[in-house]
Structures are given as structure tokens and as C-alpha cells.
Design an enzyme around this catalytic site. Structure first.
Site, short mmCIF file in Angstrom:
data_model
loop_
_atom_site.label_atom_id
_atom_site.label_comp_id
_atom_site.label_asym_id
_atom_site.label_seq_id
_atom_site.Cartn_x
_atom_site.Cartn_y
_atom_site.Cartn_z
N GLY A 76 -2.07 2.91 -2.38
CA GLY A 76 -0.78 3.13 -3.13
C GLY A 76 0.24 2.34 -2.39
N GLY A 77 0.42 1.04 -3.20
CA GLY A 77 1.31 0.00 -2.69
C GLY A 77 1.04 -0.67 -1.39
N LYS A 124 -6.77 -3.09 -12.07
CA LYS A 124 -5.35 -3.14 -12.57
C LYS A 124 -5.21 -4.33 -13.68
CE LYS A 124 -3.52 -0.22 -9.66
NZ LYS A 124 -2.52 0.68 -9.70
N ALA A 127 -5.97 -2.00 -2.37
CA ALA A 127 -4.93 -2.36 -2.97
C ALA A 127 -5.19 -2.84 -4.59
CB ALA A 127 -4.59 -3.63 -2.28
N HIS A 173 -9.63 11.61 -5.66
CA HIS A 173 -8.22 11.00 -5.94
C HIS A 173 -7.39 12.25 -5.91
CE1 HIS A 173 -4.64 8.90 -7.58
NE2 HIS A 173 -5.17 7.80 -7.48
C1 3PG Z 1 -4.35 4.37 -6.57
O1 3PG Z 1 -5.15 4.69 -7.27
O2 3PG Z 1 -4.23 4.75 -5.52
C2 3PG Z 1 -3.08 3.33 -7.11
O3 3PG Z 1 -3.42 3.33 -8.67
C3 3PG Z 1 -2.87 2.56 -6.20
O4 3PG Z 1 -2.44 1.10 -6.97
P1 3PG Z 1 -1.50 0.11 -6.32
O5 3PG Z 1 -2.38 -0.41 -5.04
O6 3PG Z 1 -1.33 -1.12 -7.18
O7 3PG Z 1 -0.39 0.51 -5.70
#
Ligand code: 3PG
Length: 411
Positions: free
Chosen positions: A338-339, A150, A360, A266
Site C-alpha cells: 500500500g503506497g 496495476k 509495490a 487481503h
Molecule cells: C494493495 O493491494 O495493497 C494495493 O492495491 C497496493 O497498491 P499500491 O502499491 O499501488 O499502493
């Protein structure tokens, strides 16, 4: 001549039929709606047709074999499918094609599918699978724990590689490009792959094994070439956005003998298909197709815990599909992403088990101490849960986890 596609109460041999389960919402009698679906997707259309001979109908007609309230099972004969040439695109045009637009059906969701052995054998399944990935990482039992670099876009190759190095120093086993990063000017794929390979080699020379999935999502005619190139630049894993590239892209990479690294799958865009509980395609059939086509690791949801819409039961069904021994392929590593943050790791592992990859992005990069400490917080959470120790208890002696729990709490 009109024929009936209703065969209610008949058994369909799962080794002779592709059997689909649909959830149908309609104002018509359910039998009529189900029949129009079976007809449209096999030998019929909106009216009777003079060219439909009885033997064609009998050999190739879809059969409605069960109706249970709004759940309808339809069995399509194996001969309806053109596996060698048509592959998944043709499978989908039967089991998930025109039916979504039929007037007779207000809403319809493909909930599940099973494929006969004769069809399954035409697909490669994962080359590495969950156990292959664990072997590469030398991590036989603990959940894999990873990050998504990120911000999603904007970092240079050098900064991306530095992020990967820092996360490895924090104990993470996996990292990956985000789904929107491929080869933008600010981070060319060749420079990024080379720089990340250096980070991974450095980590390995310092005693830590880690892989990073390079996103090679691209047009069909380029994906093998890009896959081979990134491998030659040092990629240890590749990533494909399966729904934007198509299942066939995963299959092409899995069947290409020169691709010798695992494929991380993905599912970006899946919400367009999976989110409406009454319409679209559930994640379960998508997971089954990804495994058939050769994905080694697959995003399956976060069991209703993370930032994306999902549910504990259906996400667990997706995980079970990664491991189902009856299909004859290697097991897929389910990825919960995801989150996610340290405070939810216990709930995820409790629901998913230890054979899982927990990831994460924000839950690492958002740590006030930076990426390395964020990675330590995630690794410590996984270690605590694997050892059967309460997160808050473990945090008393693990500062990075303590800070993460204080910042994001738990669920
Ligand atoms: C993914 O590829 O699953 C997301 O980009 C996860 O990002 P996050 O952990 O910041 O929600």
C-alpha cells in the site's frame, strides 16, 4: 435476580477463557460500562431476568477481570463458544458483536484477544505459511518482493500475464491481482489464470520462480468451487479479501484438502474497523483470526510508511502475531503493501525484519522505464538492504533503483 459481572483482580486461566482487551470511552463509571458489556455478550441483557439461574450465570457469565483506565479485560468461558458449528462467525458475535452499539458505551475498540488451546486446536492454521511459501519460491532468506498488477482493473488477461512476466524478469518473487479484480468481462478469471500460469511457467523455464495470487473473493457458497477451478487452470496461489468474504471463507479453503496452493489474505475494508483509535476492531485480533483460519500470507500494514493509515508499533504487533510461537500454528508471511516504493524499502525492512513480503503496485508500474525496470528498482532496493548497503550507494551502480529514488525519493 441481578448478578455482578465484576471479578476485578481475579486471574482467568488463558486455557479456559477467551480473554479480550477492550478500549472503552464512556460517560458512565468504567465499571458500570464494563459490566454492561460482559453481561450483554454473555448471559445478561439491559435488565435483570428471571430466567437467569445462578449456575447458568456462574458457568457462562463473562467476567470483567481488569480495568486499567480505559482498558478493560473481559474473560469469556470456553463453553460460551460453539466452535464446530459456529466457528469464527459465532466467536465474533460474542467478542465483537452487540457491544459496538450499546448506549452505555460511546466508543469501544477490541484491541486484542487470546484463545484457549481447546479452541485453537479446532482451527487449521496455515497449510504452507511463511516457510512453505519460501520453499515454493526457493528463497530462504531474503524478503519476498512483489507487485500488485496495476491498473487495478481494466487490463486484459494477456496484458495482465505480460505484466506478471515483466515483473518476474525484473526479479520479483510475487505478484497478485488487486482486491477489486475477480472475474469482470474485460479480464475473465479463467483466461487470466491460464495466461498468468503460462507466464509463470515461462519464467521458471528461464530460471526464475514466482507465484501470482489469483483473487477468488466471492460468495460463501461458491468459494471452494472457484478455488478448485483456478487451481485446475494453473493458479499457484489464491487470494481472498478476508473481511468482505468472511474469515470462514479462508478457513473453508485452508481445510479443503484439494486446495494445494497457498492463500494470500487481503484485508480490504479493514479501515472501517481499524482506523478509529477508539472504536472498532484493531488489526491485531484480525491478524490472529486470519492465522487461525489458515491464511498463509497476510496484509499487515506498512509500519506507518505507505499510503494507508497505520502505525509503526501497532503494525509491528500485527507482524509479531504472524510469528508468535505460542499459538501452535505455522508462521504467516506478513505482507507490507500500500503506497510502497523503492525509497521506503530500507525503513520497512528495518522495522519488520527480513521475513516479510514487500509489495509495490504504483511503485513498480509507475517507473518511467516500465514494469520490468520498475520491478528491477524494487528488487535492487531489497537486495541492497538485505546486503546492508545504503540505497543511494547501491543506486550508483543500479540504474533502475537510481531512477526510482530520483522519482519518488525516500522517507
Ligand atoms: C494493495 O493491494 O495493497 C494495493 O492495491 C497496493 O497498491 P499500491 O502499491 O499501488 O499502493
Amino acid at each position: 435476580m441481578e448478578y455482578s459481572y465484576l471479578h476485578l483482580g481475579e486471574k482467568a486461566d488463558p486455557d479456559e477463557y477467551v480473554i479480550c482487551k477492550y478500549r472503552i470511552t464512556t460517560n458512565l463509571p468504567m465499571e458500570k460500562a464494563a459490566e454492561s458489556l460482559a453481561a450483554e455478550q454473555s448471559t445478561g441483557t439491559w435488565t435483570g431476568i428471571s430466567t437467569l439461574e445462578k449456575d447458568i450465570f456462574q458457568k457462562y457469565g463473562g467476567k470483567v477481570i481488569d480495568i486499567n483506565e480505559n482498558l478493560v479485560e473481559v474473560a469469556f468461558p470456553t463453553d460460551d463458544f460453539s466452535i464446530e458449528v459456529g466457528g469464527v462467525p459465532q466467536i465474533l458475535s460474542i467478542i465483537a458483536g452487540n457491544l459496538f452499539g450499546l448506549h452505555s458505551i460511546d466508543k469501544i475498540r477490541l484491541e486484542d484477544v487470546s484463545f484457549p488451546k481447546a479452541i485453537r486446536e479446532c482451527f487449521p492454521g496455515p497449510k504452507f505459511g511463511a516457510s512453505g511459501l519460501r520453499n515454493i519460491l526457493d528463497r530462504p532468506e531474503r524478503p519476498l518482493v512483489g507487485t500488485i498488477v496495476k491498473p487495478k482493473i481494466g487490463l486484459s488477461p494477456k496484458d495482465t500475464a505480460n505484466y506478471v512476466y515483466e515483473s518476474g524478469k525484473g526479479g520479483l518473487t510475487n505478484s497478485k491481482d488487486d482486491e477489486t479484480l475477480v472475474d469482470q468481462n474485460f479480464c475473465p478469471i479463467q483466461d487470466r489464470t491460464v495466461a498468468i500460469a503460462e507466464s509463470l511457467d515461462r519464467l521458471e523455464s528461464e530460471g526464475h520462480k514466482m507465484v501470482h495470487a489469483i483473487n477468488i473473493s466471492t460468495s460463501g457458497h461458491k468459494i471452494l468451487e472457484i478455488g478448485e477451478k483456478v487451481q485446475s487452470w494453473g493458479a499457484k496461489q489464491i487470494m481472498v479479501d478476508v473481511l468482505t468474504c468472511g474469515f470462514a471463507a479462508v478457513q473453508a479453503l485452508a481445510e479443503d484438502r484439494s486446495i494445494k496452493v497457498p492463500i494470500h489474505v487481503h484485508r480490504t475494508m479493514h479501515g472501517a474497523m481499524t482506523r478509529d483509535p477508539l472504536h472498532g476492531i484493531a488489526m491485531l485480533p484480525i491478524a490472529k483470526l486470519c492465522r487461525m483460519c489458515g491464511g498463509d500470507a497476510l496484509h499487515v500494514g506498512t509500519l506507518g510508511i505507505g499510503k494507508m493509515e497505520g502505525h509503526r508499533k501497532s503494525d509491528k504487533d500485527n507482524i509479531d502475531a504472524c510469528f508468535d510461537p505460542s499459538v501452535g500454528y505455522k508462521e504467516v508471511m506478513p505482507v507490507c503493501s500500500g503506497g510502497v516504493y523503492p525509497g521506503v524499502v530500507d525503513k520497512i525492512i528495518k522495522a519488520a525484519g527480513n521475513n516479510v513480503q514487500i509489495q509495490a503496485g504504483g511503485g513498480v508500474a509507475g517507473h518511467p522505464g516500465g514494469v520490468r525496470k520498475g520491478a528491477m528498482g524494487m528488487s535492487q532496493a531489497v537486495d541492497a538492504v538485505f546486503s546492508g548497503i545504503d540505497l543511494n550507494e547501491y543506486a550508483k551502480t543500479h540504474d533502475e533503483l537510481r531512477v526510482a529514488l530520483k522519482m519518488w525519493g525516500s522517507k
